[in-house]
Design an enzyme around this catalytic site. Structure first.
Site, mmCIF file in Angstrom:
data_model
loop_
_atom_site.group_PDB
_atom_site.id
_atom_site.type_symbol
_atom_site.label_atom_id
_atom_site.label_comp_id
_atom_site.label_asym_id
_atom_site.label_seq_id
_atom_site.Cartn_x
_atom_site.Cartn_y
_atom_site.Cartn_z
ATOM 1 N N PHE A 160 0.578 8.855 26.108
ATOM 2 C CA PHE A 160 0.947 10.260 26.287
ATOM 3 C C PHE A 160 1.380 10.514 27.716
ATOM 4 O O PHE A 160 0.711 10.108 28.663
ATOM 5 C CB PHE A 160 -0.238 11.169 25.950
ATOM 6 C CG PHE A 160 0.090 12.638 26.011
ATOM 7 C CD1 PHE A 160 0.804 13.242 24.989
ATOM 8 C CD2 PHE A 160 -0.309 13.410 27.097
ATOM 9 C CE1 PHE A 160 1.118 14.596 25.056
ATOM 10 C CE2 PHE A 160 -0.007 14.762 27.160
ATOM 11 C CZ PHE A 160 0.711 15.365 26.130
ATOM 12 N N VAL A 161 2.523 11.187 27.844
ATOM 13 C CA VAL A 161 3.017 11.665 29.124
ATOM 14 C C VAL A 161 3.220 13.172 28.999
ATOM 15 O O VAL A 161 3.823 13.630 28.020
ATOM 16 C CB VAL A 161 4.341 10.968 29.508
ATOM 17 C CG1 VAL A 161 4.912 11.568 30.793
ATOM 18 C CG2 VAL A 161 4.128 9.472 29.677
ATOM 19 N N LYS A 168 11.642 10.291 32.080
ATOM 20 C CA LYS A 168 11.848 9.854 33.458
ATOM 21 C C LYS A 168 11.368 8.414 33.667
ATOM 22 O O LYS A 168 11.270 7.953 34.801
ATOM 23 C CB LYS A 168 11.130 10.808 34.414
ATOM 24 C CG LYS A 168 11.717 12.221 34.383
ATOM 25 C CD LYS A 168 10.901 13.194 35.192
ATOM 26 C CE LYS A 168 11.564 14.565 35.233
ATOM 27 N NZ LYS A 168 11.730 15.162 33.891
ATOM 28 N N GLY A 169 11.022 7.734 32.577
ATOM 29 C CA GLY A 169 10.615 6.333 32.676
ATOM 30 C C GLY A 169 9.128 6.123 32.832
ATOM 31 O O GLY A 169 8.674 4.971 32.935
ATOM 32 N N GLY A 171 6.613 6.783 30.621
ATOM 33 C CA GLY A 171 6.027 6.175 29.432
ATOM 34 C C GLY A 171 6.270 4.673 29.402
ATOM 35 O O GLY A 171 5.386 3.887 29.049
ATOM 36 N N VAL A 199 11.917 10.621 16.154
ATOM 37 C CA VAL A 199 13.071 9.745 16.333
ATOM 38 C C VAL A 199 13.295 9.386 17.794
ATOM 39 O O VAL A 199 13.781 8.289 18.103
ATOM 40 C CB VAL A 199 14.339 10.382 15.731
ATOM 41 C CG1 VAL A 199 14.214 10.483 14.225
ATOM 42 C CG2 VAL A 199 14.608 11.756 16.339
ATOM 43 N N ASN A 200 12.955 10.299 18.708
ATOM 44 C CA ASN A 200 13.124 9.987 20.126
ATOM 45 C C ASN A 200 12.215 8.837 20.539
ATOM 46 O O ASN A 200 12.623 7.933 21.281
ATOM 47 C CB ASN A 200 12.833 11.222 20.980
ATOM 48 C CG ASN A 200 13.911 12.281 20.858
ATOM 49 O OD1 ASN A 200 15.058 11.967 20.561
ATOM 50 N ND2 ASN A 200 13.553 13.532 21.066
ATOM 51 N N TYR A 205 11.246 3.079 21.803
ATOM 52 C CA TYR A 205 10.562 1.805 21.582
ATOM 53 C C TYR A 205 11.562 0.700 21.229
ATOM 54 O O TYR A 205 11.416 -0.442 21.681
ATOM 55 C CB TYR A 205 9.529 1.953 20.466
ATOM 56 C CG TYR A 205 8.398 2.900 20.801
ATOM 57 C CD1 TYR A 205 7.868 2.969 22.084
ATOM 58 C CD2 TYR A 205 7.867 3.747 19.820
ATOM 59 C CE1 TYR A 205 6.833 3.833 22.385
ATOM 60 C CE2 TYR A 205 6.833 4.620 20.121
ATOM 61 C CZ TYR A 205 6.319 4.657 21.414
ATOM 62 O OH TYR A 205 5.295 5.517 21.706
#
Length: 233
Positions: A160-161, A168-169, A171, A199-200, A205
């Site tokens: 979780f972010v 912003k990278g 995760g 879907v994001n 991943y």
């Protein structure tokens, strides 16, 4: 019928680059092992995750239950439930509270963003041990085992972010930290599940190189069903 509006006048050629191209905004990040004082932040982020995943009706976690399960005297990092905390700051990290952790040396990195961050909850997620240090996310994982590989691995239960820090990278940094620890320990794989409507996350991943196993389905016994089945003769 009204006449079409005339095309806009051509934009004069820029004599200098936009400010965001020449003045990027550094964010100092640190990934470290969680400690008991992080529990209030973990609890709040877990609830925010439940809201995002539309699963608040299943949320029964308390700070007390998190403390007793994640930080029991028998828990050893990487051999039981383990949490990495992601912290951010507008200044380099100067505190040394975590530098001598015998299990994991904190990883720091400077990220340059095109726009400054606006964290409306920063006071809620302030780390009292550091100067202007804020908790931005976490990952919780624990060992599992593959008989096909005859090797242990890590299962990621939660990643979780917080919303203002997404895309912003960060995760990717958390998952990379788990993967690097798995490689360091000679483990065979890292795995997790993703909601089929997200879907994001699925695209994120897949871009990392993760394989989405469409043919597998998660099976779960919990609550009354677990009690009934576990208590049967």
């Amino acid at each position: 019928m009204a006449a079409a509006a005339p095309p806009p006048a051509p934009t004069p050629a820029a004599t200098s680059l936009p400010e965001t191209a020449t003045h990027r905004h550094p964010v100092f990040t640190r990934i470290r092992l969680a400690v008991p004082s992080d529990v209030p932040h973990i609890h709040k982020m877990t609830y925010q995750m439940a809201v995002f995943e539309r699963l608040t009706h299943l949320f029964a976690t308390t700070e007390s239950s998190l403390t007793s399960t994640l930080f029991s005297p028998d828990n050893k990092p990487f051999h039981s439930f383990t949490v990495f905390i992601l912290e951010v700051s507008s200044n380099p990290f100067t505190d040394t509270h975590f530098d001598n952790d015998p299990f994991y040396k904190p990883v720091t990195k400077t990220v340059h963003l095109e726009l400054p961050l606006d964290d409306p909850e920063k006071e809620t997620f302030r780390n009292q041990l550091g100067n202007e240090v804020f908790v931005a996310g976490f990952v919780l994982f624990f060992p599992n085992y593959s008989t096909f590989l005859a090797k242990p691995g890590f299962y990621v239960e939660d990643l979780f972010v917080r919303e203002c820090y997404r895309r912003k990278g960060f995760g990717r940094m958390l998952l990379s930290a788990v993967a690097k620890q798995a490689v360091k320990m000679g483990y065979g794989r890292v795995e997790w599940v993703v909601l089929d409507w997200n879907v994001n996350a699925i695209r994120f991943y897949e871009d990392m190189g993760a394989k989405i196993l469409q043919e597998w389905r998660l099976c779960r016994l919990t609550g009354d069903d677990l009690q009934a089945y576990g208590g049967s003769e």
